[in-house]
Design an enzyme around this catalytic site. Structure first.
Site, PDB file in Angstrom:
ATOM      1  N   CYS A 327     -52.403  29.528  69.313  1.00 44.16           N
ATOM      2  CA  CYS A 327     -52.162  30.896  69.755  1.00 44.16           C
ATOM      3  C   CYS A 327     -51.179  31.591  68.810  1.00 44.16           C
ATOM      4  O   CYS A 327     -51.538  31.917  67.685  1.00 44.16           O
ATOM      5  CB  CYS A 327     -51.674  30.902  71.202  1.00 44.16           C
ATOM      6  N   HIS A 454     -55.244  27.299  74.563  1.00 44.19           N
ATOM      7  CA  HIS A 454     -54.222  26.443  75.152  1.00 44.19           C
ATOM      8  C   HIS A 454     -54.904  25.304  75.918  1.00 44.19           C
ATOM      9  O   HIS A 454     -56.003  25.462  76.439  1.00 44.19           O
ATOM     10  CB  HIS A 454     -53.342  27.242  76.115  1.00 44.19           C
TER      11      HIS A 454
END
Length: 512
Positions: A327, A454
């Protein structure tokens, strides 16, 4: 409602355990936290964002997580400011004073969610935030007694004896709240006790005599629970297995987010996971370095450089180490970052440049629960093809996880995607039968990888493949099933509560 004498007293864990106890008895139960402040968040079945702890509690209750379980989420972006998320969507960026003035409006979101949960479930277990003894925050409080009092919710007060001063914490907390709030407190739970409980009982008897309130139980310190942390970075690891270990290093960014990404690695017997915070010495070498998610990517990238990580990582790559960005970490690995709308402070900055891509922050946050395949075509072990033109076959390692990000990344290295994904049903309305889409990027030499997903290591197949890429021999044999560990931990927690708490007495007290 479970309130605590301090932060990290065990509120989240106790609510999760009680959810599992009731769910095993066939009770339709849901968790609820009016206001949460955390950088660990989760994507719900209805496509919103809530605190990670409430998603875990929903799992314990065996129900799907929804935005009503955490209607107000604050994600700190600085020491004095935070993003305000209402009913799963980012609404405002505010400093502490502005949010304090805004709380009456936030409380309306809390009331709406509370009413919906009360209508749908037999029992709603509420978790407080911090401590009700924070008298400076009592005005306009919506997280503790400010919620419990108008709704007349019975309160269980939990304290962590491992910190010391447990009786002072409990009596002091009662002394700091108003008499009508004290009346809501139905008793205490003492958490994380080590040793002979008989030696504690004179203190417990004194506490009852002084306050007129019972202690419903003393919970032992439980080692080895694999439960998602609400915010604090957890460094505890599984016992080392025999054979070689893979050294994995994670810089602890000032605004690190979703560090639960590393829970599977903490549980892996062949992984030596090291979190390196500010000012801590960096190891001489590592097999894999992971740049984690960040709430303030450009600011955390500046911090990395100030801490000397850029030069250290150059040496790491020169000697053949692998580098992974998740991310915000993916965004840092590119050539440049741009924030034209000022979502994280504004401006542009040069990235680390180890992936040929650039990132622009957009107005709306992407929130998705996803699954798909890890693309190993770039290293000759799959069928995806080095140009990323088509996804790998069903034989490629399975990936599950979620996306929470503002940025959109593009550039030549995105032609070699790290993953191919589908949105799960219920996330942004996309059907699971939709075509696979590419995610992330891999450098031309296969040494650097980045993804927006994630939970990348949570599925055993993806975990084993990624650790093999990083150099762990026989990675498949040692793969950790994090979902199974989490389920076993929730059942162990529930067993412990049933063994050490007077639950029948507690329920009678709560029901009046």
């Amino acid at each position: 409602m479970v309130q605590g004498t301090t932060s990290d007293a065990g509120k989240s864990t106790l609510v999760a355990g009680l959810c599992r106890v009731l769910a095993r008895q066939g009770v339709k139960v849901a968790p609820f936290k009016p206001q949460n402040m955390a950088l660990n968040s989760a994507v719900t079945a209805d496509g919103g964002e809530i605190g990670r702890a409430q998603a875990l509690q929903a799992l314990a209750a065996r129900v799907a997580p929804t935005v009503d379980m955490n209607p107000v989420l604050l994600k700190p972006s600085s020491d004095t400011g935070a993003q305000v998320i209402l009913h799963g969507r980012a609404r405002h960026d505010m400093d502490a004073r502005a949010y304090h003035a805004y709380k009456p409006l936030a409380f309306e979101a809390v009331r709406e969610s509370w009413q919906r949960l009360r209508a749908r479930y037999d029992v709603v277990l509420v978790e407080g935030a911090g401590s009700p003894a924070e008298v400076n925050l009592r005005d306009r409080d919506i997280a503790n007694m400010g919620f419990a009092l108008p709704h007349q919710v019975p309160v269980l007060l939990v304290a962590d004896i491992d910190r010391g001063g447990v009786f002072a914490h409990l009596t002091g907390t009662l002394d700091c709240i108003a008499p009508e709030e004290q009346a809501l407190v139905r008793g205490f739970v003492i958490n994380r006790f080590r040793g002979d409980v008989g030696l504690l009982m004179p203190g417990v008897d004194w506490l009852t005599a002084r306050t007129g309130k019972p202690t419903w139980g003393v919970l032992p310190y439980l080692h080895g629970l694999h439960l998602d942390a609400e915010d604090a970075v957890v460094a505890e690891q599984a016992a080392a297995g025999s054979g070689p270990r893979l050294k994995v290093v994670v810089p602890v960014l000032p605004r690190i987010s979703n560090h639960t990404d590393f829970d599977a690695l903490r549980a892996h017997p062949q992984v030596d996971l090291q979190f390196i915070g500010p000012g801590q010495p960096k190891p001489a070498a590592a097999d894999l370095v992971i740049l984690p998610g960040s709430k303030s990517v450009q600011a955390d990238l500046r911090w990395l450089r100030e801490q000397g990580w850029e030069l250290w990582l150059q040496r790491h790559l020169r000697y053949g180490g692998k580098l992974l960005g998740i991310c915000g970490g993916l965004q840092m690995l590119g050539r440049s970052l741009h924030d034209p709308l000022g979502r994280e402070g504004g401006g542009s900055s040069a990235g680390l440049g180890w992936l040929d891509l650039y990132t622009t922050l957009a107005a709306d946050k992407q929130l998705r629960r996803v699954h798909g395949r890890l693309d190993l075509g770039w290293r000759g072990a799959g069928t995806g093809g080095a140009d990323g033109a088509r996804p790998p076959t069903a034989a490629a390692p399975t990936v599950t996880g979620y996306e929470i990000h503002l940025g959109h990344s593009q550039g030549p290295d995105c032609a070699r995607p790290a993953l191919w994904l589908q949105d799960e049903d219920g996330a942004d309305g996309a059907a699971a039968s939709a075509p696979l889409r590419p995610d992330g990027a891999v450098s031309a030499d296969g040494q650097v990888m980045g993804t927006y997903v994630h939970g990348l290591f949570d599925h055993p197949q993806a975990q084993a493949a990624l650790l093999a890429w990083a150099g762990l021999a026989d990675a498949q044999r040692h793969a950790v099933d994090l979902a199974a560990l989490r389920e076993a931990s929730l059942d162990r927690l529930a067993d412990t509560l049933q063994a050490h708490l007077d639950l029948p007495g507690l329920w009678r007290s709560v029901l009046g």
